[in-house]
Design a protein around this motif. Sequence first.
Motif, short mmCIF file in Angstrom:
data_model
loop_
_atom_site.label_atom_id
_atom_site.label_comp_id
_atom_site.label_asym_id
_atom_site.label_seq_id
_atom_site.Cartn_x
_atom_site.Cartn_y
_atom_site.Cartn_z
N LEU A 34 0.88 -1.18 0.00
CA LEU A 34 0.00 0.00 0.00
C LEU A 34 0.90 1.21 0.00
O LEU A 34 1.72 1.40 0.91
CB LEU A 34 -0.90 0.00 1.23
CG LEU A 34 -1.81 -1.22 1.40
CD1 LEU A 34 -2.50 -1.18 2.75
CD2 LEU A 34 -2.82 -1.29 0.28
N LYS A 35 0.78 2.04 -1.04
CA LYS A 35 1.68 3.19 -1.18
C LYS A 35 0.85 4.43 -1.51
O LYS A 35 -0.02 4.38 -2.37
CB LYS A 35 2.69 2.91 -2.30
CG LYS A 35 3.79 3.95 -2.43
CD LYS A 35 4.87 3.43 -3.37
CE LYS A 35 5.97 4.42 -3.55
NZ LYS A 35 6.78 4.66 -2.39
N SER A 36 1.13 5.51 -0.81
CA SER A 36 0.44 6.77 -1.03
C SER A 36 1.41 7.90 -0.71
O SER A 36 2.23 7.78 0.20
CB SER A 36 -0.77 6.86 -0.09
OG SER A 36 -1.23 8.19 -0.01
N PRO A 37 1.31 9.01 -1.43
CA PRO A 37 2.21 10.13 -1.11
C PRO A 37 1.94 10.74 0.27
O PRO A 37 2.78 11.45 0.81
CB PRO A 37 1.95 11.15 -2.22
CG PRO A 37 0.78 10.68 -2.98
CD PRO A 37 0.48 9.27 -2.59
N TRP A 38 0.78 10.45 0.85
CA TRP A 38 0.40 11.06 2.13
C TRP A 38 0.53 10.12 3.32
O TRP A 38 0.27 10.52 4.45
CB TRP A 38 -1.04 11.56 2.05
CG TRP A 38 -1.23 12.48 0.90
CD1 TRP A 38 -0.84 13.79 0.82
CD2 TRP A 38 -1.81 12.16 -0.35
NE1 TRP A 38 -1.15 14.30 -0.41
CE2 TRP A 38 -1.75 13.31 -1.16
CE3 TRP A 38 -2.37 11.00 -0.90
CZ2 TRP A 38 -2.23 13.35 -2.46
CZ3 TRP A 38 -2.84 11.04 -2.19
CH2 TRP A 38 -2.77 12.20 -2.95
N GLN A 39 0.89 8.88 3.08
CA GLN A 39 0.97 7.90 4.15
C GLN A 39 2.28 7.12 4.07
O GLN A 39 2.96 7.15 3.06
CB GLN A 39 -0.20 6.90 4.05
CG GLN A 39 -1.56 7.53 4.18
CD GLN A 39 -1.84 8.05 5.57
OE1 GLN A 39 -1.39 7.48 6.56
NE2 GLN A 39 -2.58 9.14 5.67
N LYS A 40 2.57 6.41 5.13
CA LYS A 40 3.72 5.51 5.12
C LYS A 40 3.45 4.36 4.15
O LYS A 40 2.31 3.94 3.98
CB LYS A 40 3.97 4.96 6.53
CG LYS A 40 4.39 6.02 7.53
CD LYS A 40 4.63 5.39 8.88
CE LYS A 40 4.96 6.43 9.92
NZ LYS A 40 6.22 7.11 9.73
#
Length: 128
Positions: A19-25
């Motif tokens: 799980l990858k997001s610019p706003w989360q780890k």
Amino acid sequence: MISNPINAEGCGDSMQFVLKSPWQKTFYVSGDTVWNELVELALNKYKPDIIVLNAAETAYEGIKGSSIMEANDIKKCYKLCKDAKILITHLNSYPHNKYTIETMKIFVEENNMKDRVIVLEDGEIIKF
């Protein structure tokens, strides 16, 4: 991929996901798998901040090899992913698991990994 071909026939394919997001780890979750080149590839490619490993190490009578990650695989992950928090799950789940929550905590402590390896208790909630 299972370390023992006899186990592999009955278990089928394993999975992993990121799980990858610019706003989360970035979060990596291994399925019921052993350490292999695909696991290592994903860890190197995505450089997750949080890693979940099913690492209870199975011990079936008369069968050599584990169908999920072993304790030494935690050490491999710890050395490879130097900044990641590593959560250990799948403990106390089945009678064929070699490690319990209690014995895994001892393993982690004896190998000086308590700074980044968390052995999850049943029902425990972790916030990052």
